[in-house]
Design a protein around this motif. Sequence first.
Motif, short mmCIF file in Angstrom:
data_model
loop_
_atom_site.label_atom_id
_atom_site.label_comp_id
_atom_site.label_asym_id
_atom_site.label_seq_id
_atom_site.Cartn_x
_atom_site.Cartn_y
_atom_site.Cartn_z
N ASP A 197 35.41 10.28 30.21
CA ASP A 197 35.32 9.32 29.10
C ASP A 197 36.59 8.51 28.88
O ASP A 197 36.58 7.49 28.19
CB ASP A 197 35.01 10.07 27.79
N GLY A 198 37.71 8.96 29.41
CA GLY A 198 38.97 8.26 29.20
C GLY A 198 40.11 9.25 29.38
O GLY A 198 39.93 10.31 30.01
N ILE B 2 42.07 9.99 23.89
CA ILE B 2 43.07 9.08 23.32
C ILE B 2 42.47 7.66 23.35
O ILE B 2 42.25 7.11 24.44
CB ILE B 2 44.38 9.13 24.15
N PRO B 3 42.18 7.06 22.19
CA PRO B 3 41.47 5.77 22.21
C PRO B 3 42.32 4.58 22.65
O PRO B 3 41.81 3.64 23.22
CB PRO B 3 41.02 5.60 20.75
N CYS C 209 47.05 -8.21 31.41
CA CYS C 209 45.63 -7.84 31.51
C CYS C 209 45.42 -6.46 30.89
O CYS C 209 46.08 -5.49 31.26
CB CYS C 209 45.22 -7.85 32.98
N GLU C 210 44.48 -6.39 29.95
CA GLU C 210 44.17 -5.12 29.29
C GLU C 210 43.35 -4.24 30.24
O GLU C 210 42.55 -4.77 31.02
CB GLU C 210 43.34 -5.45 28.05
N THR C 211 43.54 -2.93 30.17
CA THR C 211 42.75 -2.02 31.01
C THR C 211 41.98 -1.06 30.12
O THR C 211 42.53 -0.54 29.15
CB THR C 211 43.67 -1.20 31.95
N GLY D 194 36.21 4.78 25.21
CA GLY D 194 37.14 5.22 26.25
C GLY D 194 38.58 5.09 25.81
O GLY D 194 38.90 5.23 24.63
N THR D 195 39.44 4.79 26.77
CA THR D 195 40.87 4.59 26.46
C THR D 195 41.26 3.17 26.84
O THR D 195 41.02 2.73 27.96
CB THR D 195 41.75 5.58 27.26
N ARG D 196 41.85 2.47 25.86
CA ARG D 196 42.24 1.07 26.07
C ARG D 196 43.76 0.99 26.19
O ARG D 196 44.47 1.50 25.32
CB ARG D 196 41.75 0.26 24.87
N PHE D 197 44.24 0.38 27.25
CA PHE D 197 45.69 0.21 27.46
C PHE D 197 46.07 -1.22 27.16
O PHE D 197 45.43 -2.15 27.67
CB PHE D 197 46.06 0.52 28.91
#
Length: 257
Positions: free
Chosen positions: A168-169, A184-185, A225-227, A248-251
């Motif tokens: 999920d992340g 970790i969102p 660029c966001e991942t 999920g997890t957004r960087f």
Amino acid sequence: MRIVVKVGTSTLAYATGHLNIRHMESLVKVLSDLKNAGYEIILVSSGAVGMGMGKLSLGARPESLSLKQAVAAVGQCELMHTYDRLFTEYNHTVAQILLTAEDVREDGRRENFINTVEQLLELGALPVVNENDTVATSELTIGDNDTLAAIVAVCIGAKELILLSDIDGLYTADPRTCGGARLIPRVEEITPEIEALAGGAGSASGTGGMVTKLKAARIAGAHGCETVIANGRDPSVLYDILDGREVGTRFAGKEQP
Ligand code: GLU
């Protein structure tokens, strides 16, 4: 908006190496719908080795280079045949691009690749990218498709890199072994503590894992660029991700220390 979506072998195929028809059909449906909505999509797809294993009835991932390359040659055919058939149902045209490390390292070749992608997008086609496993040797290999997807995202100036996986992340601990692990969102900064949370490779048929996903987020972030790392089990998560919802997890899309 231009996006790169990467899918891992674990999303596309069962552990047997045979096609996960349900996952693949719903992935193609969602991607086709997003394309209809105006998104420019580049799909980075693994699965050549995994599907070759299924087609040739091999029980284990090949170890020798020549066998891996032969298996990938068989599987890449199967992979593109399947995408072509499924996307055609929604009136979309796919194009295969196979890259080696040299193709993105050398200025001239990289420019050539970028021009081809631009042309394909202009034509309304959907580029499907994979590493050219059949000819990539150890010195020339990018090695994993998370990194490849990040390089592609940077080359073509994508704003969003979405890595679909069987997890999920990023978690505070390995959720497969630790009951109290929390997702970790959002990650603003890839600190050594965050890096320590990434274990080894994920599944038997793919090569990725959290380590390569963090590396990808770092490469993409350095170019704004966001991942997002999310579970590919239900590809409709792509709608939520693009709507900016918490999945999920957004960087953050910024340079990492
Ligand atoms: N290029 C490999 C394949 O198509 C996959 C690499 C990866 O899973 O990262 O099988």
